[in-house]
Design a protein around this motif. Structure first.
Motif, PDB file in Angstrom:
ATOM      1  N   SER A 186     -23.823   0.412  -2.527  1.00  0.00           N
ATOM      2  CA  SER A 186     -24.357   0.708  -3.861  1.00  0.00           C
ATOM      3  C   SER A 186     -24.781   2.166  -3.970  1.00  0.00           C
ATOM      4  CB  SER A 186     -25.511  -0.230  -4.210  1.00  0.00           C
ATOM      5  OG  SER A 186     -26.610  -0.020  -3.361  1.00  0.00           O
TER       6      SER A 186
ATOM      7  N   TRP B 206     -33.574 -14.358 -10.417  1.00  0.00           N
ATOM      8  CA  TRP B 206     -33.532 -12.895 -10.323  1.00  0.00           C
ATOM      9  C   TRP B 206     -32.139 -12.425  -9.932  1.00  0.00           C
ATOM     10  CZ3 TRP B 206     -32.280 -10.777  -5.623  1.00  0.00           C
ATOM     11  CH2 TRP B 206     -32.430 -11.592  -4.495  1.00  0.00           C
ATOM     12  N   LEU B 207     -31.470 -13.197  -9.097  1.00  0.00           N
ATOM     13  CA  LEU B 207     -30.128 -12.824  -8.662  1.00  0.00           C
ATOM     14  C   LEU B 207     -29.104 -13.086  -9.774  1.00  0.00           C
ATOM     15  CD1 LEU B 207     -28.559 -11.664  -6.289  1.00  0.00           C
ATOM     16  CD2 LEU B 207     -28.026 -14.005  -5.645  1.00  0.00           C
TER      17      LEU B 207
ATOM     18  N   SER C 202     -29.436 -10.351 -12.173  1.00  0.00           N
ATOM     19  CA  SER C 202     -28.815  -9.136 -11.614  1.00  0.00           C
ATOM     20  C   SER C 202     -27.299  -9.181 -11.733  1.00  0.00           C
ATOM     21  CB  SER C 202     -29.201  -8.966 -10.141  1.00  0.00           C
ATOM     22  OG  SER C 202     -30.575  -8.739 -10.014  1.00  0.00           O
TER      23      SER C 202
ATOM     24  N   LEU D 218     -26.389  -8.573 -15.415  1.00  0.00           N
ATOM     25  CA  LEU D 218     -26.552  -7.161 -15.757  1.00  0.00           C
ATOM     26  C   LEU D 218     -25.474  -6.299 -15.098  1.00  0.00           C
ATOM     27  CD1 LEU D 218     -30.437  -6.839 -15.595  1.00  0.00           C
ATOM     28  CD2 LEU D 218     -28.984  -6.871 -17.635  1.00  0.00           C
ATOM     29  N   THR D 219     -25.077  -6.653 -13.894  1.00  0.00           N
ATOM     30  CA  THR D 219     -23.991  -5.937 -13.226  1.00  0.00           C
ATOM     31  C   THR D 219     -22.691  -6.105 -14.002  1.00  0.00           C
ATOM     32  OG1 THR D 219     -25.036  -6.161 -11.058  1.00  0.00           O
ATOM     33  CG2 THR D 219     -22.657  -5.776 -11.076  1.00  0.00           C
TER      34      THR D 219
ATOM     35  N   TRP E 233     -28.074  -0.347 -14.281  1.00  0.00           N
ATOM     36  CA  TRP E 233     -28.114  -0.279 -12.817  1.00  0.00           C
ATOM     37  C   TRP E 233     -29.530  -0.097 -12.302  1.00  0.00           C
ATOM     38  CZ3 TRP E 233     -24.976  -2.383  -9.759  1.00  0.00           C
ATOM     39  CH2 TRP E 233     -23.631  -2.498 -10.078  1.00  0.00           C
TER      40      TRP E 233
ATOM     41  N   VAL F 104     -31.109  -3.470 -12.329  1.00  0.00           N
ATOM     42  CA  VAL F 104     -30.582  -4.276 -11.218  1.00  0.00           C
ATOM     43  C   VAL F 104     -31.268  -3.882  -9.917  1.00  0.00           C
ATOM     44  CG1 VAL F 104     -28.530  -4.737  -9.809  1.00  0.00           C
ATOM     45  CG2 VAL F 104     -28.369  -4.791 -12.304  1.00  0.00           C
TER      46      VAL F 104
ATOM     47  N   LEU G 112     -34.728  -5.329  -9.877  1.00  0.00           N
ATOM     48  CA  LEU G 112     -34.675  -6.771  -9.610  1.00  0.00           C
ATOM     49  C   LEU G 112     -34.386  -7.056  -8.139  1.00  0.00           C
ATOM     50  CD1 LEU G 112     -32.791  -8.150 -12.743  1.00  0.00           C
ATOM     51  CD2 LEU G 112     -35.149  -8.626 -12.069  1.00  0.00           C
ATOM     52  N   MET G 113     -33.534  -6.251  -7.535  1.00  0.00           N
ATOM     53  CA  MET G 113     -33.217  -6.448  -6.127  1.00  0.00           C
ATOM     54  C   MET G 113     -34.432  -6.170  -5.231  1.00  0.00           C
ATOM     55  SD  MET G 113     -30.100  -7.385  -5.581  1.00  0.00           S
ATOM     56  CE  MET G 113     -29.606  -8.211  -7.058  1.00  0.00           C
TER      57      MET G 113
ATOM     58  N   ARG H 223     -37.523  -8.895  -6.802  1.00  0.00           N
ATOM     59  CA  ARG H 223     -37.085 -10.287  -6.628  1.00  0.00           C
ATOM     60  C   ARG H 223     -38.120 -11.296  -7.105  1.00  0.00           C
ATOM     61  NH1 ARG H 223     -35.221  -9.887  -0.510  1.00  0.00           N
ATOM     62  NH2 ARG H 223     -37.463  -9.815  -0.362  1.00  0.00           N
TER      63      ARG H 223
END
Length: 161
Positions: free
Chosen positions: A13, A83-84, A87, A90-91, A144, A147, A150-151, A154
Motif C-alpha cells: 500500500s 470495519w473491514l 474498508s 471504500l477501496t 484512501w 481506509v 479504518l485499518m 479497526r
C-alpha cells in the motif's frame, strides 16, 4: 503467516498507492500549465505524460493491495467484520473513482497535448475535464486516508490491537 501477509499488505500500500496519490494530486496543475502553453511547455508536457504513466502503472500494481488485504483478513479471521467490509467498499469506490474519472481526464489532457493545436476540440474537452480533476483527485486521496484510518483503528475489531 499473518504478520508476513500484513507486512506485505502495508508495504504494497505504501509503495503502490502512495505514488498514485501523489501523481494524481500533481497532475491537474501540470496539465493546466502544459495546456496553457507558454514558457516551460516542453517540461510541463513531459511531466504530464510522466504523471499519467505513473498513475496507470502504479494503479495496476495497486491491485495487489486489496488482494493481499483479503488474504491477510482470511488468515486473521476478520473477513466478516464491519470495519473491514467498510474498508473494502471504500477501496472499491476509490478504484472506481480512479478508473471512471481520474484516468480518463488524464488521458484526455495527454491526448490534447499530443494533438498540439490549442484550437482543436480535444483541447477544450481536456480543459473541461481538468475542472473536476482536482476534486476527484481529492476524493480519491480522501477515500484512501479513511481506509488507512479504518485499518489502524479497526472499530469493533477482536484482534486485540
Amino acid at each position: 503467516m499473518a504478520k508476513l501477509l500484513l507486512s506485505l499488505h502495508v508495504l504494497a500500500s505504501v509503495l503502490f498507492i502512495g505514488p498514485v496519490a501523489v501523481a494524481v494530486s500533481m497532475f491537474p496543475a501540470k496539465a493546466r500549465a502544459a495546456l496553457a502553453g507558454g514558457p516551460g511547455l516542453a517540461s510541463d508536457t513531459a511531466a504530464v505524460r510522466l504523471l499519467h504513466r505513473i498513475t496507470q502503472v502504479y494503479a495496476l500494481l495497486g491491485i495487489a493491495v486489496p488482494v493481499m488485504g483479503i488474504g491477510t483478513a482470511q488468515v486473521m479471521d476478520v473477513l466478516g467484520q464491519s470495519w473491514l467490509i467498510a474498508s473494502m467498499v471504500l477501496t472499491a469506490v476509490a478504484a472506481l473513482c480512479l478508473l471512471l474519472f481520474v484516468l480518463p481526464a488524464q488521458q484526455a489532457a495527454v491526448d490534447a497535448l499530443e494533438a498540439g493545436d490549442p484550437q482543436r476540440p480535444e483541447h477544450g474537452e481536456a480543459v473541461q475535464g481538468l475542472r473536476l480533476l482536482p476534486m476527484t483527485a481529492g476524493v480519491f486521496n480522501l477515500l484512501w486516508a479513511v481506509v488507512v484510518v479504518l485499518m489502524v483503528v479497526r472499530p469493533g475489531s477482536t484482534t486485540g490491537a
